[in-house]
Structures are given as C-alpha cells and as structure tokens.
Scaffold this motif. Structure first.
Motif, PDB file in Angstrom:
ATOM      1  N   GLU A 227       0.842  -1.194   0.000  1.00 24.53           N
ATOM      2  CA  GLU A 227       0.000   0.000   0.000  1.00 24.53           C
ATOM      3  C   GLU A 227       0.883   1.252   0.000  1.00 24.53           C
ATOM      4  N   PRO A 228       0.385   2.385  -0.509  1.00 26.35           N
ATOM      5  CA  PRO A 228       1.187   3.613  -0.519  1.00 26.35           C
ATOM      6  C   PRO A 228       1.497   4.100   0.888  1.00 26.35           C
ATOM      7  N   GLU A 229       2.679   4.682   1.052  1.00 30.41           N
ATOM      8  CA  GLU A 229       3.091   5.169   2.373  1.00 30.41           C
ATOM      9  C   GLU A 229       2.680   6.611   2.611  1.00 30.41           C
ATOM     10  N   ARG A 230       2.314   7.314   1.548  1.00 24.50           N
ATOM     11  CA  ARG A 230       1.865   8.704   1.682  1.00 24.50           C
ATOM     12  C   ARG A 230       0.476   8.806   1.059  1.00 24.50           C
ATOM     13  N   ILE A 231      -0.525   9.160   1.860  1.00 22.96           N
ATOM     14  CA  ILE A 231      -1.893   9.208   1.342  1.00 22.96           C
ATOM     15  C   ILE A 231      -2.579  10.521   1.707  1.00 22.96           C
ATOM     16  N   TYR A 232      -3.453  10.933   0.804  1.00 20.28           N
ATOM     17  CA  TYR A 232      -4.327  12.074   1.049  1.00 20.28           C
ATOM     18  C   TYR A 232      -5.756  11.568   1.002  1.00 20.28           C
ATOM     19  N   ALA A 248      -6.211  21.205  -6.886  1.00 19.55           N
ATOM     20  CA  ALA A 248      -4.895  21.823  -6.718  1.00 19.55           C
ATOM     21  C   ALA A 248      -4.158  21.204  -5.533  1.00 19.55           C
ATOM     22  N   VAL A 249      -4.894  20.913  -4.471  1.00 26.05           N
ATOM     23  CA  VAL A 249      -4.290  20.269  -3.296  1.00 26.05           C
ATOM     24  C   VAL A 249      -3.758  18.888  -3.674  1.00 26.05           C
ATOM     25  N   ILE A 250      -4.570  18.123  -4.400  1.00 22.22           N
ATOM     26  CA  ILE A 250      -4.166  16.771  -4.798  1.00 22.22           C
ATOM     27  C   ILE A 250      -2.950  16.823  -5.716  1.00 22.22           C
ATOM     28  N   ALA A 251      -2.940  17.768  -6.649  1.00 25.47           N
ATOM     29  CA  ALA A 251      -1.812  17.880  -7.576  1.00 25.47           C
ATOM     30  C   ALA A 251      -0.523  18.220  -6.829  1.00 25.47           C
ATOM     31  N   ALA A 252      -0.599  19.149  -5.882  1.00 24.54           N
ATOM     32  CA  ALA A 252       0.593  19.526  -5.127  1.00 24.54           C
ATOM     33  C   ALA A 252       1.110  18.355  -4.297  1.00 24.54           C
ATOM     34  N   LEU A 253       0.208  17.590  -3.741  1.00 24.36           N
ATOM     35  CA  LEU A 253       0.618  16.438  -2.940  1.00 24.36           C
ATOM     36  C   LEU A 253       1.142  15.298  -3.820  1.00 24.36           C
ATOM     37  N   ALA A 254       0.510  15.088  -4.975  1.00 24.19           N
ATOM     38  CA  ALA A 254       0.971  14.037  -5.886  1.00 24.19           C
ATOM     39  C   ALA A 254       2.416  14.277  -6.304  1.00 24.19           C
ATOM     40  N   ALA A 255       2.789  15.538  -6.466  1.00 25.24           N
ATOM     41  CA  ALA A 255       4.165  15.871  -6.837  1.00 25.24           C
ATOM     42  C   ALA A 255       5.145  15.516  -5.725  1.00 25.24           C
ATOM     43  N   ARG A 256       4.604  15.239  -4.552  1.00 23.63           N
ATOM     44  CA  ARG A 256       5.443  14.875  -3.406  1.00 23.63           C
ATOM     45  C   ARG A 256       5.199  13.442  -2.959  1.00 23.63           C
ATOM     46  N   GLY A 257       4.693  12.638  -3.880  1.00 26.01           N
ATOM     47  CA  GLY A 257       4.576  11.200  -3.648  1.00 26.01           C
ATOM     48  C   GLY A 257       3.315  10.726  -2.972  1.00 26.01           C
ATOM     49  N   ARG A 277      -0.378   0.886   6.908  1.00 23.90           N
ATOM     50  CA  ARG A 277       0.847   1.030   6.114  1.00 23.90           C
ATOM     51  C   ARG A 277       1.349   2.469   6.049  1.00 23.90           C
ATOM     52  N   ALA A 278       0.432   3.426   6.108  1.00 24.23           N
ATOM     53  CA  ALA A 278       0.776   4.822   5.847  1.00 24.23           C
ATOM     54  C   ALA A 278       1.834   5.344   6.813  1.00 24.23           C
ATOM     55  N   LYS A 279       2.749   6.118   6.245  1.00 22.06           N
ATOM     56  CA  LYS A 279       3.758   6.810   7.055  1.00 22.06           C
ATOM     57  C   LYS A 279       3.421   8.292   7.202  1.00 22.06           C
ATOM     58  N   VAL A 280       2.736   8.872   6.193  1.00 19.40           N
ATOM     59  CA  VAL A 280       2.310  10.263   6.232  1.00 19.40           C
ATOM     60  C   VAL A 280       0.877  10.331   5.705  1.00 19.40           C
ATOM     61  N   ILE A 281      -0.011  10.987   6.459  1.00 21.07           N
ATOM     62  CA  ILE A 281      -1.416  11.124   6.078  1.00 21.07           C
ATOM     63  C   ILE A 281      -1.782  12.597   6.120  1.00 21.07           C
ATOM     64  N   VAL A 282      -2.346  13.084   5.014  1.00 17.92           N
ATOM     65  CA  VAL A 282      -2.915  14.424   4.977  1.00 17.92           C
ATOM     66  C   VAL A 282      -4.405  14.266   4.739  1.00 17.92           C
ATOM     67  N   ALA A 283      -5.226  14.941   5.536  1.00 17.79           N
ATOM     68  CA  ALA A 283      -6.672  14.769   5.386  1.00 17.79           C
ATOM     69  C   ALA A 283      -7.420  15.955   5.947  1.00 17.79           C
ATOM     70  N   GLY A 353       1.294  26.790   2.990  1.00 22.14           N
ATOM     71  CA  GLY A 353       1.523  26.339   4.360  1.00 22.14           C
ATOM     72  C   GLY A 353       1.546  24.823   4.470  1.00 22.14           C
ATOM     73  N   LEU A 354       0.684  24.152   3.702  1.00 20.85           N
ATOM     74  CA  LEU A 354       0.670  22.693   3.709  1.00 20.85           C
ATOM     75  C   LEU A 354       1.965  22.121   3.146  1.00 20.85           C
ATOM     76  N   VAL A 355       2.418  22.677   2.033  1.00 15.25           N
ATOM     77  CA  VAL A 355       3.662  22.207   1.428  1.00 15.25           C
ATOM     78  C   VAL A 355       4.840  22.437   2.384  1.00 15.25           C
ATOM     79  N   ALA A 356       4.824  23.599   3.052  1.00 19.64           N
ATOM     80  CA  ALA A 356       5.901  23.894   3.995  1.00 19.64           C
ATOM     81  C   ALA A 356       5.892  22.907   5.163  1.00 19.64           C
ATOM     82  N   ALA A 357       4.702  22.501   5.598  1.00 18.91           N
ATOM     83  CA  ALA A 357       4.605  21.568   6.719  1.00 18.91           C
ATOM     84  C   ALA A 357       5.168  20.191   6.369  1.00 18.91           C
ATOM     85  N   LEU A 358       5.223  19.867   5.098  1.00 18.38           N
ATOM     86  CA  LEU A 358       5.698  18.556   4.676  1.00 18.38           C
ATOM     87  C   LEU A 358       7.226  18.499   4.532  1.00 18.38           C
ATOM     88  N   ARG A 359       7.889  19.612   4.668  1.00 21.12           N
ATOM     89  CA  ARG A 359       9.352  19.634   4.498  1.00 21.12           C
ATOM     90  C   ARG A 359      10.049  19.027   5.705  1.00 21.12           C
TER      91      ARG A 359
END
Length: 359
Positions: A227-232, A248-257, A277-283, A353-359
C-alpha cells in the motif's frame, strides 16, 4: 372505553446507568476501569490552535461494564430509558454538544408507546451510529464489551453498512439484528446495556485497544504491504465540508509522492490496511480519520480545518496512538471556532503552508 394515549410524556431526568439498574432491580458487572488520561498538545500546532485544542473536554476515567435492565427501554438511535420511561441513562445515551445533565429526549413530544421485545435484547446502537466514525468509535467497542451471547439474544445495532455487517459477522453474533430508527421505541423483557469504554471526542486507550485487537483478525486485513506510504484522504464524495480547490491540493501532494484515497470506495479491510501502512497522512477533518486508530506509532498526520470549526477528536486518537499530529488552518482574521453548527462549511487550505509543513 378509554382510548390509549397517542403519545407518552417525555422522560423527566438524566441519571447514570448504574443508578437506574440499582433502582429497577437490574445488575451491573464491571469488566475493566480506565483512569483519567492526560494528552499532550501537539508540538507542531500554532499557538492559536494549541489554545483551541486545550478547550476540548478532558479524557476522564471510564468504566467498562454490562448492566441488565428488566423492562428497559430504547428510543430512537440508542437512547436507553428506565422501565417506567422517566429517566434517561445519560452515560450510555450520547447527545453531542449538550451538558451531561440534560438530553434532547427530555423535550421530546412525540414519544409513542413502546413495542415490546420478548426475551433478552442487547443494545449497542448510539447517536449518529449510522455514520462510520461514530460506529467505529462508539458502537463497535460496545459490542466488544458485551461479549458473545446466546443465540436467542436480539441485538439493537446500526448494521446497514457493509463494514458493520462484516464486523458483526466476524464477531460471530447469531441472534436477531434489529435496526433502530429515528423514533423507534422498544421495551425489552430484559435489556443488556454495555457501557462506553470511550467514544467520539472522549477516546481512551482501552477503547482503541479493543478496536485494534478485533480488527487484526478480520478477513482481508494485513500489514498493508504494497500500500502507498503517503496518502491524502479526499472529500470529493462528501456532502459537506468539501475542500476548496481540492484538485490543486491533490496535484501539489501528488508531486510529493502522495496518493489520493477515497475511503468510501474501499472495503473496510482495505481502509484498515491503508492506515496500517501509511507513514504520512494528509486529510481534511472528516469521518475517515477515525481510522487513525489503526496507524502505527510515529505516523505523521496533518489534519486540515476551516477556521470556523476545529474539532479535536482526532487529535485525541493521534495522541493516544503516539502519532506525530499537526493541525492546519488557513491564516485569517476569523477567530477559531468549535461550534457544531459550523461543521458544514467548506475547508479553505493554505496550500503554501501545507507544502511547507511537509518539508
């Protein structure tokens, strides 16, 4: 000849299940007790979010027990009443947003006479239990507290959804299933009432352990390998609290796996596997985050809120499971709110802000 009354008077008071059982000649068997638990506020939250979450009700002690109520009644989606109908067992009759000494049923003017149910009937049905979050966190633990009963026992439960039917079948319940309705009213020859070891907005370690131990043995549940380790978790199919500009949110997250997941399209076992399985969850805030109960400690969770409605129920789950939790809201002049009446508004996401939080 006097015609029977079309409606009965509403209950007069709220009492504890233990008090009603003692007065009505019932019993109450304690299985386990959970002490009060202190939850640490999320370190990654802003000061205003930490202040908002600090206002959430504390996690007090809870008692896991099963009571018997001779002649006990059940109204609507799981409100438990005394045999004479004058008292609501408030600690097992959820009414979200109201103080513990009152209940909406005290003002009910359309209380029809009850339908008798012979033999033994158990009730696990709870308010809002038709939905996944409240079913998983409120009703399922009550079933697990109840334990397996004899075949002739009836069960009042929300069992219309596939996940509920799968759980009840896996549990091995063999008796009659009765689906509660909005104004259904039953009087049981003998009513079995399991307490709530925890519920939505008042989670406990014991409640989460019961759910996890049960789910591990479900057919189709695995360690989530593949299963994917990063899910939205998307809300495209939701009727309320949609995410503004979600593509737009999904596209930005897809670019980050990240892989977008629509939970309502997945069988229950697959939902469990995704979260295991997930290691990172955004929801965005929504019922699917009840599945955080299945996450492994250390999982990163970013929950998106609108400023008008910040509900800390999933922060509680995350804290008890040892997850790395971060709430996010868009910047704005509007004060953070938690009024249930605001929970239908769409969620504006600060994408930067969401993208910054994922760094």
């Amino acid at each position: 000849m006097t015609e029977p009354a079309l409606y009965l008077p509403p209950p007069l008071r709220c009492e504890s299940l233990a008090a009603i059982a003692a007065r009505d000649g019932g019993t109450r068997a304690i299985r386990a007790e959970t002490p009060a638990e202190t939850l640490a506020l999320p370190e990654r939250a802003t000061a205003e979010l930490r202040a908002c979450l600090a206002q959430q009700p504390p996690v007090g002690p809870s008692v896991e027990a099963v009571a018997t109520l001779p002649g006990g009644r059940v109204f609507g989606h799981g409100a438990v009443l005394s045999a004479d109908g004058t008292s609501v067992a408030r600690d097992v009759s959820l009414d979200f947003g109201r103080p513990a000494d009152t209940h909406w049923l005290l003002g009910e003017r359309r209380l029809r006479p009850p339908t008798p149910l012979p033999g033994i009937t158990a009730v696990i049905a709870s308010a809002l239990g038709e939905g996944y979050c409240h079913w998983l966190l409120d009703e399922l633990p009550r079933l697990l507290v109840l334990g397996r009963q004899e075949q002739e026992t009836s069960l009042l439960a929300h069992a219309g959804a596939a996940y509920a039917r799968a759980a009840i079948a896996h549990f091995g319940w063999r008796g009659l299933l009765i689906e509660p309705k909005r104004r259904s009213h039953f009087q049981c020859e003998e009513l079995l009432v399991p307490t709530l070891p925890g519920w939505t907005g008042h989670a406990t370690t014991r409640q989460l352990a019961l759910i996890r131990e049960f789910a591990v043995g479900l057919p189709g549940v695995s360690d989530g390998a593949g299963e994917p380790e990063r899910i939205y978790i998307d809300r495209a199919g939701a009727r309320r609290r949609k995410v503004a500009d979600e593509p737009a949110v999904i596209a930005a997250l897809a670019a980050r796996g990240f892989v977008a997941v629509r939970l309502e399209a997945l069988p229950w076992a697959e939902q469990i596997n995704r979260f295991r399985r997930a290691k990172v969850i955004v929801a965005p805030h929504g019922a699917g985050l009840a599945n955080l109960v299945f996450c492994e400690p250390g999982t990163r969770v970013i929950e998106l809120f609108d400023r008008s409605y910040v509900n800390g129920c999933f922060w509680q789950l995350a804290a008890l499971r040892g997850l790395d939790y971060q709430p996010l809201v868009a910047a704005g002049d509007e004060a953070l709110g938690a009024e249930p009446g605001q929970n239908r508004r769409d969620i504006a996401v600060d994408l930067a802000g969401l993208v910054a939080a994922l760094r």
